[in-house]
Design an enzyme around this catalytic site. Structure first.
Site, PDB file in Angstrom:
ATOM      1  N   LYS A 188     -10.525   4.718  -9.521  1.00  0.00           N
ATOM      2  CA  LYS A 188     -10.392   5.739  -8.476  1.00  0.00           C
ATOM      3  C   LYS A 188      -8.900   6.023  -8.283  1.00  0.00           C
ATOM      4  O   LYS A 188      -8.144   5.188  -7.803  1.00  0.00           O
ATOM      5  CB  LYS A 188     -11.007   5.303  -7.148  1.00  0.00           C
ATOM      6  CG  LYS A 188     -11.233   6.531  -6.252  1.00  0.00           C
ATOM      7  CD  LYS A 188     -11.103   6.285  -4.783  1.00  0.00           C
ATOM      8  CE  LYS A 188      -9.722   6.278  -4.230  1.00  0.00           C
ATOM      9  NZ  LYS A 188      -9.042   7.586  -4.134  1.00  0.00           N
ATOM     10  N   THR A 226      -3.297  -1.367   2.646  1.00  0.00           N
ATOM     11  CA  THR A 226      -4.505  -1.085   1.860  1.00  0.00           C
ATOM     12  C   THR A 226      -4.835  -2.274   0.965  1.00  0.00           C
ATOM     13  O   THR A 226      -6.005  -2.621   0.788  1.00  0.00           O
ATOM     14  CB  THR A 226      -4.332   0.210   1.045  1.00  0.00           C
ATOM     15  OG1 THR A 226      -4.030   1.272   1.941  1.00  0.00           O
ATOM     16  CG2 THR A 226      -5.592   0.566   0.275  1.00  0.00           C
ATOM     17  N   GLY A 227      -3.822  -2.925   0.413  1.00  0.00           N
ATOM     18  CA  GLY A 227      -4.053  -4.121  -0.409  1.00  0.00           C
ATOM     19  C   GLY A 227      -4.808  -5.185   0.374  1.00  0.00           C
ATOM     20  O   GLY A 227      -5.724  -5.841  -0.146  1.00  0.00           O
ATOM     21  N   GLU A 243      -0.542  -5.175  -6.504  1.00  0.00           N
ATOM     22  CA  GLU A 243       0.876  -4.835  -6.685  1.00  0.00           C
ATOM     23  C   GLU A 243       1.222  -3.896  -5.547  1.00  0.00           C
ATOM     24  O   GLU A 243       0.814  -2.735  -5.544  1.00  0.00           O
ATOM     25  CB  GLU A 243       1.038  -4.179  -8.063  1.00  0.00           C
ATOM     26  CG  GLU A 243       2.400  -4.429  -8.652  1.00  0.00           C
ATOM     27  CD  GLU A 243       3.324  -3.294  -8.351  1.00  0.00           C
ATOM     28  OE1 GLU A 243       3.972  -3.353  -7.291  1.00  0.00           O
ATOM     29  OE2 GLU A 243       3.398  -2.364  -9.139  1.00  0.00           O
ATOM     30  N   CYS A 292       7.822   1.535  -6.611  1.00  0.00           N
ATOM     31  CA  CYS A 292       7.696   0.279  -5.875  1.00  0.00           C
ATOM     32  C   CYS A 292       8.941  -0.581  -6.051  1.00  0.00           C
ATOM     33  O   CYS A 292       9.468  -1.114  -5.089  1.00  0.00           O
ATOM     34  CB  CYS A 292       6.439  -0.455  -6.320  1.00  0.00           C
ATOM     35  SG  CYS A 292       6.257  -0.564  -8.092  1.00  0.00           S
ATOM     36  N   GLU A 334      10.310  -0.074   4.117  1.00  0.00           N
ATOM     37  CA  GLU A 334      10.371   0.619   2.822  1.00  0.00           C
ATOM     38  C   GLU A 334      10.252   2.130   3.058  1.00  0.00           C
ATOM     39  O   GLU A 334       9.202   2.605   3.497  1.00  0.00           O
ATOM     40  CB  GLU A 334       9.198   0.152   1.957  1.00  0.00           C
ATOM     41  CG  GLU A 334       9.146   0.836   0.609  1.00  0.00           C
ATOM     42  CD  GLU A 334       7.861   0.534  -0.164  1.00  0.00           C
ATOM     43  OE1 GLU A 334       6.799   0.369   0.461  1.00  0.00           O
ATOM     44  OE2 GLU A 334       7.930   0.474  -1.395  1.00  0.00           O
TER      45      GLU A 334
HETATM   46  P1  NDP Z   1      -2.473   3.579  -0.293  1.00  0.00           P
HETATM   47  O1  NDP Z   1      -2.331   2.122  -0.455  1.00  0.00           O
HETATM   48  O2  NDP Z   1      -2.972   4.103   0.983  1.00  0.00           O
HETATM   49  O3  NDP Z   1      -3.405   4.202  -1.444  1.00  0.00           O
HETATM   50  C1  NDP Z   1      -3.423   3.715  -2.758  1.00  0.00           C
HETATM   51  C2  NDP Z   1      -4.808   3.912  -3.328  1.00  0.00           C
HETATM   52  O4  NDP Z   1      -5.769   3.177  -2.581  1.00  0.00           O
HETATM   53  C3  NDP Z   1      -5.286   5.355  -3.294  1.00  0.00           C
HETATM   54  O5  NDP Z   1      -6.063   5.600  -4.441  1.00  0.00           O
HETATM   55  C4  NDP Z   1      -6.162   5.372  -2.061  1.00  0.00           C
HETATM   56  O6  NDP Z   1      -7.098   6.425  -2.057  1.00  0.00           O
HETATM   57  C5  NDP Z   1      -6.833   4.044  -2.189  1.00  0.00           C
HETATM   58  N1  NDP Z   1      -7.407   3.516  -0.969  1.00  0.00           N
HETATM   59  C6  NDP Z   1      -7.095   3.813   0.317  1.00  0.00           C
HETATM   60  N2  NDP Z   1      -7.825   3.075   1.161  1.00  0.00           N
HETATM   61  C7  NDP Z   1      -8.638   2.299   0.408  1.00  0.00           C
HETATM   62  C8  NDP Z   1      -9.605   1.311   0.696  1.00  0.00           C
HETATM   63  N3  NDP Z   1      -9.907   0.967   1.940  1.00  0.00           N
HETATM   64  N4  NDP Z   1     -10.238   0.701  -0.321  1.00  0.00           N
HETATM   65  C9  NDP Z   1      -9.939   1.013  -1.600  1.00  0.00           C
HETATM   66  N5  NDP Z   1      -9.027   1.948  -1.930  1.00  0.00           N
HETATM   67  C10 NDP Z   1      -8.368   2.574  -0.955  1.00  0.00           C
HETATM   68  O7  NDP Z   1      -1.066   4.090  -0.649  1.00  0.00           O
HETATM   69  P2  NDP Z   1      -0.461   5.553  -0.634  1.00  0.00           P
HETATM   70  O8  NDP Z   1      -0.757   6.081  -1.982  1.00  0.00           O
HETATM   71  O9  NDP Z   1      -0.860   6.363   0.534  1.00  0.00           O
HETATM   72  O10 NDP Z   1       1.068   5.163  -0.422  1.00  0.00           O
HETATM   73  C11 NDP Z   1       1.477   4.680   0.838  1.00  0.00           C
HETATM   74  C12 NDP Z   1       2.537   3.619   0.686  1.00  0.00           C
HETATM   75  O11 NDP Z   1       2.191   2.700  -0.362  1.00  0.00           O
HETATM   76  C13 NDP Z   1       3.876   4.151   0.265  1.00  0.00           C
HETATM   77  O12 NDP Z   1       4.552   4.613   1.393  1.00  0.00           O
HETATM   78  C14 NDP Z   1       4.494   2.929  -0.356  1.00  0.00           C
HETATM   79  O13 NDP Z   1       5.101   2.147   0.625  1.00  0.00           O
HETATM   80  C15 NDP Z   1       3.347   2.155  -0.929  1.00  0.00           C
HETATM   81  N6  NDP Z   1       3.191   2.289  -2.371  1.00  0.00           N
HETATM   82  C16 NDP Z   1       3.494   1.258  -3.178  1.00  0.00           C
HETATM   83  C17 NDP Z   1       3.365   1.378  -4.537  1.00  0.00           C
HETATM   84  C18 NDP Z   1       3.663   0.292  -5.462  1.00  0.00           C
HETATM   85  O14 NDP Z   1       3.766   0.567  -6.659  1.00  0.00           O
HETATM   86  N7  NDP Z   1       3.761  -0.943  -5.048  1.00  0.00           N
HETATM   87  C19 NDP Z   1       2.930   2.607  -5.146  1.00  0.00           C
HETATM   88  C20 NDP Z   1       2.602   3.648  -4.220  1.00  0.00           C
HETATM   89  C21 NDP Z   1       2.711   3.468  -2.890  1.00  0.00           C
HETATM   90  P3  NDP Z   1      -6.732   7.827  -1.363  1.00  0.00           P
HETATM   91  O15 NDP Z   1      -5.535   8.341  -2.059  1.00  0.00           O
HETATM   92  O16 NDP Z   1      -7.940   8.630  -1.593  1.00  0.00           O
HETATM   93  O17 NDP Z   1      -6.458   7.515   0.071  1.00  0.00           O
END
Ligand code: NDP
Length: 473
Positions: free
Chosen positions: A173, A228-229, A246, A280, A377
């Site tokens: 997803k 979310t993690g 991650e 990240c 961050e």
């Molecule tokens: P999220 O953690 O909200 O989303 C990442 C993924 O998880 C998306 O596909 C999202 O779907 C999905 N998701 C959301 N809620 C759930 C759930 N309850 N169960 C399973 N999957 C879920 O991150 P964002 O993309 O909104 O980024 C927000 C923050 O994350 C950034 O500001 C940054 O700090 C951090 N980040 C860190 C990264 C890294 O590489 N470590 C990479 C990107 C972001 P959907 O998009 O449909 O909500």
């Protein structure tokens, strides 16, 4: 308007409703994707489960061969995939220091090729007249891959290719902000892999939660935010599903007073601002010694003022927009808090007056630990430059953050720098570089930055379980 379908069991699948995908350079809708639901999750997980026995029994050579074909399909469609990545993320085709959609698609090919060639070893613990004991690695079953919006295609590859190489099947997803390059990749892969081996559903985070909490999913690979993690880990706990997480980072980079400022400044600038800081493991807290603080600030500000910001589709663009409006608001809020905290803006500080989600590359001096811009961050084009005087104290300050993804030391004394880098509390430490990843070196976070590693043999092993076999003679 381009329409993109989901793929389940090798077939294109549509839902009864769609959602829009926005190009952040224009803030306009450029594509529509299917709004998947619980019934699509059931179909995809059951297709992946049904495909697992045959796929896990294919030989290493067969899986290698098929994954090389997948790499070939990405390569053959590179221009189209680059364009999709740029339109959905905003990142330039080329980009600052070569960090753009060309690198994202090129990296996806390289990672696929390298990972295809990896071979899981059999570890022989004992082999004598009494018994033979060996440790074998077995695939887990159905792997869920949940990906973020900053490197959508590359991160999908990082999850999916080792999962498949080890003999698992996958249900993916992608982030709702950036699903299209991943959907196109799965369409290409579906023409090569047996039905059900790779499946993708688009839809909101709640659909992701249905996948990660599904009893027939054996492993979750997640890259995204720390909150979310944690939710994913909770949803996975009901079935004791394994997770590789991650998560966010707030990486420190410490510049020792022996550097040549003019030479180091462009490297530091690129480490902070590549992909507009939306990586990240970008450098997000820049600690500079008091003896070089003003000179370094001037050099970095000059680079920030001259870097070419624009639509990623235009040639020569080095930095694109912030990927989405919510993230742009986070960046603006942190800039406002930095101003209120007495930060000195060496460059930038506000939204760029044009269509799209553009923000000026921003460097803020005179803040310190405890200020929001340092502690949180930003995930955007804004970086605090923090003054220090004592190396032991600055290492302690760098480690005080709750994240532990990456860290770096910048110096002309490589031995001293390497020793200091090892004192940083993070999964990856660099000397005179930052965020440099490669397919054979493990990468992962500690503390609130997550658990588990990706890449190389270490990463491949995370998609397997150990079976110890004892044969008594
Ligand atoms: P999220 O953690 O909200 O989303 C990442 C993924 O998880 C998306 O596909 C999202 O779907 C999905 N998701 C959301 N809620 C759930 C759930 N309850 N169960 C399973 N999957 C879920 O991150 P964002 O993309 O909104 O980024 C927000 C923050 O994350 C950034 O500001 C940054 O700090 C951090 N980040 C860190 C990264 C890294 O590489 N470590 C990479 C990107 C972001 P959907 O998009 O449909 O909500």
């Amino acid at each position: 308007m381009q329409q993109f379908d989901m793929f389940i069991n090798g077939q294109a699948v549509q839902s009864d409703s769609t959602f829009d995908v926005i190009n952040p350079a224009t803030a306009k809708v450029f594509a529509q994707c299917q709004l998947g639901n619980a019934s699509h999750v059931e179909q995809a997980v059951s297709a992946a489960k049904a495909a697992f026995p045959a796929w896990s029994q294919t030989t290493d050579e067969q899986r290698k061969q098929l994954l090389h074909e997948v790499a070939g399909a990405i390569e053959a469609n590179m221009p189209e995939l680059m364009q999709l990545v740029t339109m959905e993320t905003g990142k330039p085709m080329g980009g600052l220091n070569g960090v753009g959609s060309g690198m994202e698609v090129g990296g996806s090919i390289a990672w696929t090729q390298f990972t295809a060639e990896l071979q899981l070893p059999v570890d022989v613990i004992q082999d004598n007249e009494v018994a033979r004991i060996e440790v074998n690695r077995k695939p887990l079953g159905v792997v869920a891959s949940i990906t973020p919006w900053n490197w959508p295609l590359m991160i999908a590859i990082w999850h999916v290719i080792p999962a498949l190489r080890a003999g698992n099947t996958v249900v993916m997803k992608p982030a709702s902000f950036t699903p299209v390059s991943t959907l196109r990749f799965v369409q290409l892969a579906s023409e090569i892999l047996p039905p059900g081996v790779i499946n993708i559903i688009t839809g909101p985070g709640s659909v992701g939660g249905l996948i990660t909490g599904h009893p027939d999913v054996s492993k979750v690979a997640f890259t995204g935010s720390t909150p979310t993690g944690k939710r994913i880990m909770e949803s996975a706990s009901g079935n004791l599903t394994r997770c590789t997480l991650e998560l966010g980072g707030n990486d420190a980079g410490i510049v020792l007073p022996d550097v040549n400022v003019k030479e180091m400044a462009p490297k530091l600038f690129a480490a902070c601002f590549h992909n507009n800081g939306q990586t990240c493991a970008a450098l997000k807290r820049l600690y500079v010694h008091e003896s070089q603080y003003e000179e370094m600030g001037q050099e970095l500000a000059e680079l920030a003022k001259n870097v070419v910001v624009g639509d990623g589709l235009e040639e020569g663009t080095e930095l694109g927009p912030v990927q989405n409006e919510a993230q742009l608001n986070i960046v603006q809020d942190l800039a406002d808090s930095a101003r209120a905290d007495g930060g000195r803006f060496l460059s930038g500080g506000k939204r760029i007056d044009r269509e799209g989600y553009f923000f000026e590359p921003t460097i803020v001096a005179d803040l310190t630990d405890g200020h929001r811009l340092v502690d949180e961050e930003p995930f955007g084009p804004i970086v605090p430059m923090i003054k220090y005087s004592d190396i032991d104290e600055v290492i302690e300050r760098a480690n005080r953050n709750e994240c532990g993804l990456g860290g770096s030391i910048w110096s002309s004394d490589l031995d001293k720098a390497a020793a200091l880098a090892q004192r940083l509390e993070c999964g990856s430490a660099w000397v005179n570089d930052h965020g440099a990843l490669q397919p054979d070196a493990p990468f992962g976070g500690i503390k609130q930055s997550g658990m588990g590693v990706e890449f190389g043999l270490y990463g491949l092993e995370e998609f397997t379980s150990i079976q110890t076999l004892k044969v008594v003679k």
